[in-house]
Design a protein around this motif. Sequence first.
Motif, PDB file in Angstrom:
ATOM      1  N   MET A  38       0.833  -1.177   0.000  1.00 11.12           N
ATOM      2  CA  MET A  38       0.000   0.000   0.000  1.00 11.12           C
ATOM      3  C   MET A  38       0.881   1.246   0.000  1.00 11.12           C
ATOM      4  SD  MET A  38      -2.532   1.573   2.869  1.00 11.12           S
ATOM      5  CE  MET A  38      -1.153   1.791   3.922  1.00 11.12           C
ATOM      6  N   ILE A  39       0.463   2.226  -0.773  1.00 16.33           N
ATOM      7  CA  ILE A  39       1.182   3.494  -0.874  1.00 16.33           C
ATOM      8  C   ILE A  39       0.187   4.624  -0.598  1.00 16.33           C
ATOM      9  CG2 ILE A  39       2.452   5.038  -2.417  1.00 16.33           C
ATOM     10  CD1 ILE A  39       3.258   2.523  -4.002  1.00 16.33           C
ATOM     11  N   ILE A  40       0.615   5.620   0.161  1.00 14.82           N
ATOM     12  CA  ILE A  40      -0.214   6.792   0.425  1.00 14.82           C
ATOM     13  C   ILE A  40       0.433   7.992  -0.245  1.00 14.82           C
ATOM     14  CG2 ILE A  40      -1.177   8.352   2.167  1.00 14.82           C
ATOM     15  CD1 ILE A  40      -1.213   5.949   4.094  1.00 14.82           C
ATOM     16  N   THR A  41      -0.330   8.656  -1.100  1.00 14.73           N
ATOM     17  CA  THR A  41       0.147   9.834  -1.820  1.00 14.73           C
ATOM     18  C   THR A  41      -0.972  10.876  -1.877  1.00 14.73           C
ATOM     19  OG1 THR A  41      -0.545   8.865  -3.928  1.00 14.73           O
ATOM     20  CG2 THR A  41       1.762   8.553  -3.291  1.00 14.73           C
ATOM     21  N   LYS A  42      -0.612  12.064  -2.333  1.00 14.22           N
ATOM     22  CA  LYS A  42      -1.625  13.099  -2.539  1.00 14.22           C
ATOM     23  C   LYS A  42      -2.508  12.690  -3.714  1.00 14.22           C
ATOM     24  CE  LYS A  42       0.851  17.011  -0.632  1.00 14.22           C
ATOM     25  NZ  LYS A  42       1.421  18.340  -0.852  1.00 14.22           N
ATOM     26  N   PHE A  65      -6.125  16.264  -0.171  1.00 15.21           N
ATOM     27  CA  PHE A  65      -6.713  14.924  -0.207  1.00 15.21           C
ATOM     28  C   PHE A  65      -5.557  13.933  -0.325  1.00 15.21           C
ATOM     29  CE2 PHE A  65     -10.497  17.130  -1.022  1.00 15.21           C
ATOM     30  CZ  PHE A  65     -11.577  16.308  -1.258  1.00 15.21           C
ATOM     31  N   LEU A  66      -5.586  12.899   0.481  1.00 14.39           N
ATOM     32  CA  LEU A  66      -4.630  11.800   0.350  1.00 14.39           C
ATOM     33  C   LEU A  66      -5.384  10.563  -0.100  1.00 14.39           C
ATOM     34  CD1 LEU A  66      -2.453  12.137   3.591  1.00 14.39           C
ATOM     35  CD2 LEU A  66      -2.003  13.074   1.311  1.00 14.39           C
ATOM     36  N   LYS A  67      -4.666   9.688  -0.776  1.00 17.44           N
ATOM     37  CA  LYS A  67      -5.251   8.417  -1.196  1.00 17.44           C
ATOM     38  C   LYS A  67      -4.301   7.290  -0.825  1.00 17.44           C
ATOM     39  CE  LYS A  67      -3.259   8.643  -5.830  1.00 17.44           C
ATOM     40  NZ  LYS A  67      -3.489   8.594  -7.273  1.00 17.44           N
ATOM     41  N   ALA A  68      -4.889   6.160  -0.455  1.00 17.92           N
ATOM     42  CA  ALA A  68      -4.133   4.934  -0.224  1.00 17.92           C
ATOM     43  C   ALA A  68      -4.419   4.035  -1.413  1.00 17.92           C
ATOM     44  CB  ALA A  68      -4.572   4.261   1.074  1.00 17.92           C
ATOM     45  N   THR A  69      -3.365   3.546  -2.041  1.00 20.05           N
ATOM     46  CA  THR A  69      -3.546   2.701  -3.218  1.00 20.05           C
ATOM     47  C   THR A  69      -2.808   1.377  -3.054  1.00 20.05           C
ATOM     48  OG1 THR A  69      -1.641   3.695  -4.329  1.00 20.05           O
ATOM     49  CG2 THR A  69      -3.793   4.672  -4.780  1.00 20.05           C
ATOM     50  N   GLU A  70      -3.277   0.411  -3.807  1.00 15.20           N
ATOM     51  CA  GLU A  70      -2.599  -0.878  -3.906  1.00 15.20           C
ATOM     52  C   GLU A  70      -2.792  -1.380  -5.329  1.00 15.20           C
ATOM     53  OE1 GLU A  70      -4.373  -3.667  -1.165  1.00 15.20           O
ATOM     54  OE2 GLU A  70      -6.075  -4.031  -2.484  1.00 15.20           O
ATOM     55  N   LYS A  71      -1.982  -2.335  -5.699  1.00 20.36           N
ATOM     56  CA  LYS A  71      -2.103  -2.944  -7.028  1.00 20.36           C
ATOM     57  C   LYS A  71      -3.129  -4.073  -6.961  1.00 20.36           C
ATOM     58  CE  LYS A  71       1.520  -0.834  -8.961  1.00 20.36           C
ATOM     59  NZ  LYS A  71       1.457   0.102 -10.029  1.00 20.36           N
ATOM     60  N   ASP A  72      -3.996  -4.136  -7.981  1.00 21.41           N
ATOM     61  CA  ASP A  72      -4.938  -5.242  -8.044  1.00 21.41           C
ATOM     62  C   ASP A  72      -4.261  -6.447  -8.701  1.00 21.41           C
ATOM     63  OD1 ASP A  72      -4.992  -4.854 -10.811  1.00 21.41           O
ATOM     64  OD2 ASP A  72      -6.960  -3.902 -10.826  1.00 21.41           O
ATOM     65  N   GLU A 121      -3.333   0.085 -10.397  1.00 19.54           N
ATOM     66  CA  GLU A 121      -3.468   0.778  -9.122  1.00 19.54           C
ATOM     67  C   GLU A 121      -4.946   1.000  -8.817  1.00 19.54           C
ATOM     68  OE1 GLU A 121      -2.772   5.252  -8.416  1.00 19.54           O
ATOM     69  OE2 GLU A 121      -0.858   4.312  -7.915  1.00 19.54           O
ATOM     70  N   ARG A 122      -5.330   0.728  -7.576  1.00 23.02           N
ATOM     71  CA  ARG A 122      -6.709   1.014  -7.175  1.00 23.02           C
ATOM     72  C   ARG A 122      -6.695   1.713  -5.827  1.00 23.02           C
ATOM     73  NH1 ARG A 122     -10.828  -3.247  -4.764  1.00 23.02           N
ATOM     74  NH2 ARG A 122      -9.539  -3.961  -3.070  1.00 23.02           N
ATOM     75  N   ILE A 123      -7.606   2.684  -5.685  1.00 22.72           N
ATOM     76  CA  ILE A 123      -7.710   3.453  -4.450  1.00 22.72           C
ATOM     77  C   ILE A 123      -8.516   2.651  -3.438  1.00 22.72           C
ATOM     78  CG2 ILE A 123      -8.573   5.586  -3.399  1.00 22.72           C
ATOM     79  CD1 ILE A 123      -8.105   6.951  -6.131  1.00 22.72           C
ATOM     80  N   ILE A 124      -7.931   2.438  -2.259  1.00 22.00           N
ATOM     81  CA  ILE A 124      -8.594   1.656  -1.213  1.00 22.00           C
ATOM     82  C   ILE A 124      -8.901   2.490   0.025  1.00 22.00           C
ATOM     83  CG2 ILE A 124      -7.724  -0.572  -1.987  1.00 22.00           C
ATOM     84  CD1 ILE A 124      -5.562  -0.309   0.247  1.00 22.00           C
ATOM     85  N   GLY A 125      -8.445   3.741   0.035  1.00 14.01           N
ATOM     86  CA  GLY A 125      -8.713   4.604   1.174  1.00 14.01           C
ATOM     87  C   GLY A 125      -8.406   6.041   0.846  1.00 14.01           C
ATOM     88  N   SER A 126      -8.925   6.939   1.665  1.00 19.09           N
ATOM     89  CA  SER A 126      -8.686   8.358   1.455  1.00 19.09           C
ATOM     90  C   SER A 126      -8.976   9.125   2.735  1.00 19.09           C
ATOM     91  CB  SER A 126      -9.578   8.885   0.316  1.00 19.09           C
ATOM     92  OG  SER A 126      -9.344  10.247   0.077  1.00 19.09           O
TER      93      SER A 126
END
Length: 159
Positions: free
Chosen positions: A1-5, A53-60, A65-70
């Motif tokens: 998981m990666i968190i970015t703007k 706004f931040l987003k948490a992403t992971e690879k499907d 990349e898909r957003i799984i949190g914010s």
Amino acid sequence: MIITKAGKSDLKTILELQYAAYQSEAELLNDFTIPPLKQTYNEIKQEYTKGIFLKATEKDRNGNERIIGSVRAHKDIKNDTVFIGKLIVHPEKQKNGIGTKLLSKIEKECPATRYELFTSSKSMKNIMFYEQLGYLRFRERKISPNLTLIYLEKYEHIL
């Protein structure tokens, strides 16, 4: 998981995730007209211009990349307070530390002496989550006969 703007191009996906994440809150309140479920794309675009706004992403499975949190926030410079809102995690990804990481990251991205957020008085799991992360209740606000908001705050000492 990666968190970015998050960028403007992420807003539609974040809004869809928001609708999914707030279903459990709506069920708890027995009210599917709560503001997070009624927010429009134009409203989220407007909100985006006023904060971060931040987003948490992971690879499907396919490597996409898909957003799984914010989470989002805006700062009141006059009072050195960051107002944190809509900490959301995909329902299938909850209880994996994503919310904790998003909240920690938004605090780091927006240094301030005070952080404030709110949740429903019926959301005991949310209240306990925020309290475990150092937030303290400081105010209640009755919105309607079925909805009371609990406001929590956290003070940081910035060196």
